[in-house]
Scaffold this motif. Sequence first.
Motif, PDB file in Angstrom:
ATOM      1  N   GLY A  13       0.837  -1.199   0.000  1.00  0.00           N
ATOM      2  CA  GLY A  13       0.000   0.000   0.000  1.00  0.00           C
ATOM      3  C   GLY A  13       0.867   1.242   0.000  1.00  0.00           C
ATOM      4  N   PHE A  14       0.246   2.399   0.178  1.00  0.00           N
ATOM      5  CA  PHE A  14       1.028   3.632   0.184  1.00  0.00           C
ATOM      6  C   PHE A  14       0.703   4.491   1.387  1.00  0.00           C
ATOM      7  CE2 PHE A  14      -2.835   4.998  -2.024  1.00  0.00           C
ATOM      8  CZ  PHE A  14      -3.104   6.196  -1.393  1.00  0.00           C
ATOM      9  N   ILE A  15       1.677   5.301   1.773  1.00  0.00           N
ATOM     10  CA  ILE A  15       1.525   6.338   2.785  1.00  0.00           C
ATOM     11  C   ILE A  15       2.196   7.584   2.224  1.00  0.00           C
ATOM     12  CG2 ILE A  15       2.124   7.100   5.110  1.00  0.00           C
ATOM     13  CD1 ILE A  15       2.224   4.115   5.892  1.00  0.00           C
ATOM     14  N   LYS A  16       1.466   8.690   2.174  1.00  0.00           N
ATOM     15  CA  LYS A  16       2.003   9.950   1.666  1.00  0.00           C
ATOM     16  C   LYS A  16       1.979  10.996   2.777  1.00  0.00           C
ATOM     17  CE  LYS A  16       0.195   9.314  -3.003  1.00  0.00           C
ATOM     18  NZ  LYS A  16      -0.738   9.858  -4.015  1.00  0.00           N
ATOM     19  N   LEU A  17       3.086  11.663   2.961  1.00  0.00           N
ATOM     20  CA  LEU A  17       3.186  12.759   3.915  1.00  0.00           C
ATOM     21  C   LEU A  17       3.305  14.059   3.127  1.00  0.00           C
ATOM     22  CD1 LEU A  17       5.921  11.251   6.249  1.00  0.00           C
ATOM     23  CD2 LEU A  17       3.455  11.068   6.479  1.00  0.00           C
ATOM     24  N   LYS A  18       2.565  15.084   3.535  1.00  0.00           N
ATOM     25  CA  LYS A  18       2.637  16.373   2.844  1.00  0.00           C
ATOM     26  C   LYS A  18       2.710  17.493   3.870  1.00  0.00           C
ATOM     27  CE  LYS A  18      -0.106  15.138  -1.201  1.00  0.00           C
ATOM     28  NZ  LYS A  18      -1.318  15.461  -1.963  1.00  0.00           N
ATOM     29  N   LEU A  19       3.465  18.511   3.525  1.00  0.00           N
ATOM     30  CA  LEU A  19       3.514  19.738   4.306  1.00  0.00           C
ATOM     31  C   LEU A  19       3.494  20.899   3.323  1.00  0.00           C
ATOM     32  CD1 LEU A  19       3.912  21.511   6.807  1.00  0.00           C
ATOM     33  CD2 LEU A  19       6.363  21.120   6.579  1.00  0.00           C
ATOM     34  N   LYS A  20       2.488  21.724   3.455  1.00  0.00           N
ATOM     35  CA  LYS A  20       2.390  22.929   2.627  1.00  0.00           C
ATOM     36  C   LYS A  20       2.443  24.126   3.559  1.00  0.00           C
ATOM     37  CE  LYS A  20      -0.690  20.934  -0.848  1.00  0.00           C
ATOM     38  NZ  LYS A  20      -2.006  21.081  -1.496  1.00  0.00           N
ATOM     39  N   THR A  21       3.219  25.114   3.174  1.00  0.00           N
ATOM     40  CA  THR A  21       3.270  26.355   3.945  1.00  0.00           C
ATOM     41  C   THR A  21       2.927  27.504   3.012  1.00  0.00           C
ATOM     42  OG1 THR A  21       5.622  26.666   3.524  1.00  0.00           O
ATOM     43  CG2 THR A  21       5.020  25.467   5.527  1.00  0.00           C
ATOM     44  N   GLY A  22       2.497  28.577   3.589  1.00  0.00           N
ATOM     45  CA  GLY A  22       2.150  29.733   2.775  1.00  0.00           C
ATOM     46  C   GLY A  22       1.855  30.924   3.661  1.00  0.00           C
ATOM     47  N   SER A  24      -1.374  33.843   4.430  1.00  0.00           N
ATOM     48  CA  SER A  24      -2.761  34.240   4.225  1.00  0.00           C
ATOM     49  C   SER A  24      -3.046  35.420   5.143  1.00  0.00           C
ATOM     50  CB  SER A  24      -3.688  33.057   4.544  1.00  0.00           C
ATOM     51  OG  SER A  24      -5.024  33.434   4.372  1.00  0.00           O
ATOM     52  N   ASN A  25      -3.470  36.516   4.569  1.00  0.00           N
ATOM     53  CA  ASN A  25      -3.752  37.735   5.336  1.00  0.00           C
ATOM     54  C   ASN A  25      -2.564  38.155   6.199  1.00  0.00           C
ATOM     55  OD1 ASN A  25      -6.400  37.832   4.294  1.00  0.00           O
ATOM     56  ND2 ASN A  25      -7.104  36.456   5.900  1.00  0.00           N
ATOM     57  N   GLY A  26      -1.367  38.010   5.653  1.00  0.00           N
ATOM     58  CA  GLY A  26      -0.164  38.430   6.349  1.00  0.00           C
ATOM     59  C   GLY A  26       0.319  37.475   7.435  1.00  0.00           C
ATOM     60  N   LYS A  27      -0.345  36.326   7.568  1.00  0.00           N
ATOM     61  CA  LYS A  27       0.050  35.342   8.582  1.00  0.00           C
ATOM     62  C   LYS A  27       0.559  34.084   7.898  1.00  0.00           C
ATOM     63  CE  LYS A  27      -3.286  36.549  12.162  1.00  0.00           C
ATOM     64  NZ  LYS A  27      -4.357  35.999  13.004  1.00  0.00           N
ATOM     65  N   LYS A  28       1.538  33.424   8.529  1.00  0.00           N
ATOM     66  CA  LYS A  28       1.992  32.132   8.026  1.00  0.00           C
ATOM     67  C   LYS A  28       0.871  31.122   8.159  1.00  0.00           C
ATOM     68  CE  LYS A  28       6.925  31.737   8.348  1.00  0.00           C
ATOM     69  NZ  LYS A  28       8.043  31.008   8.907  1.00  0.00           N
ATOM     70  N   SER A  29       0.771  30.257   7.175  1.00  0.00           N
ATOM     71  CA  SER A  29      -0.212  29.185   7.247  1.00  0.00           C
ATOM     72  C   SER A  29       0.481  27.862   6.935  1.00  0.00           C
ATOM     73  CB  SER A  29      -1.356  29.438   6.270  1.00  0.00           C
ATOM     74  OG  SER A  29      -0.898  29.388   4.939  1.00  0.00           O
ATOM     75  N   TYR A  30      -0.108  26.782   7.382  1.00  0.00           N
ATOM     76  CA  TYR A  30       0.456  25.466   7.101  1.00  0.00           C
ATOM     77  C   TYR A  30      -0.664  24.448   6.958  1.00  0.00           C
ATOM     78  CZ  TYR A  30      -0.598  24.671  11.982  1.00  0.00           C
ATOM     79  OH  TYR A  30      -1.258  24.571  13.156  1.00  0.00           O
ATOM     80  N   PHE A  31      -0.357  23.390   6.272  1.00  0.00           N
ATOM     81  CA  PHE A  31      -1.272  22.263   6.090  1.00  0.00           C
ATOM     82  C   PHE A  31      -0.416  21.003   6.092  1.00  0.00           C
ATOM     83  CE2 PHE A  31      -3.522  19.196   3.423  1.00  0.00           C
ATOM     84  CZ  PHE A  31      -4.771  19.201   4.022  1.00  0.00           C
ATOM     85  N   ILE A  32      -0.632  20.139   7.069  1.00  0.00           N
ATOM     86  CA  ILE A  32       0.110  18.892   7.207  1.00  0.00           C
ATOM     87  C   ILE A  32      -0.877  17.753   6.990  1.00  0.00           C
ATOM     88  CG2 ILE A  32       1.451  17.429   8.777  1.00  0.00           C
ATOM     89  CD1 ILE A  32       1.991  20.079  10.381  1.00  0.00           C
ATOM     90  N   SER A  33      -0.507  16.773   6.158  1.00  0.00           N
ATOM     91  CA  SER A  33      -1.411  15.639   5.971  1.00  0.00           C
ATOM     92  C   SER A  33      -0.652  14.325   5.874  1.00  0.00           C
ATOM     93  CB  SER A  33      -2.273  15.830   4.722  1.00  0.00           C
ATOM     94  OG  SER A  33      -1.490  15.802   3.552  1.00  0.00           O
ATOM     95  N   VAL A  34      -1.346  13.264   6.282  1.00  0.00           N
ATOM     96  CA  VAL A  34      -0.871  11.896   6.135  1.00  0.00           C
ATOM     97  C   VAL A  34      -1.995  11.142   5.443  1.00  0.00           C
ATOM     98  CG1 VAL A  34      -0.148   9.792   7.315  1.00  0.00           C
ATOM     99  CG2 VAL A  34       0.543  12.016   8.217  1.00  0.00           C
ATOM    100  N   GLU A  35      -1.688  10.615   4.281  1.00  0.00           N
ATOM    101  CA  GLU A  35      -2.664   9.908   3.456  1.00  0.00           C
ATOM    102  C   GLU A  35      -2.221   8.451   3.364  1.00  0.00           C
ATOM    103  OE1 GLU A  35      -3.694  10.124  -1.255  1.00  0.00           O
ATOM    104  OE2 GLU A  35      -3.359  12.027  -0.216  1.00  0.00           O
TER     105      GLU A  35
END
Length: 109
Positions: A13-22, A24-35
């Motif tokens: 099977g598979f396991i995917k790890l993702k980290l997105k940063t950016g 938004s409205n002058g603040k740092k944002s992040y999105f972490i996922s494990v699929e």
Amino acid sequence: YLYNAISHTDAGGFIKLKLKTGQSNGKKSYFISVENSGSSIPAGELKKIFNAGVQLSLKQKRYWRGSGLGLAFCKMAADAIGAEVGALNLSENRGVLFYCSSASAKNNL
């Protein structure tokens, strides 16, 4: 999230790890996922799995162990920093995406 993915994903099977940063409205944002390609979670249970002590009966692994606290701790940590946690089924039968995101990153799903 990663421990659950490893525990519920069969060989091949598979396991995917993702980290997105950016920003938004002058603040740092992040999105972490494990699929993962393990078993999906019944729709009615998706929100409950972040409650302390909740364990689903879809544990098909012969060596499952756990206390039902791991995802509750993830939610507590996220709440402490003003973030959000959640889970989405990738399909009806297989795969789940677990995520943690800052309030300003909610549109990254």
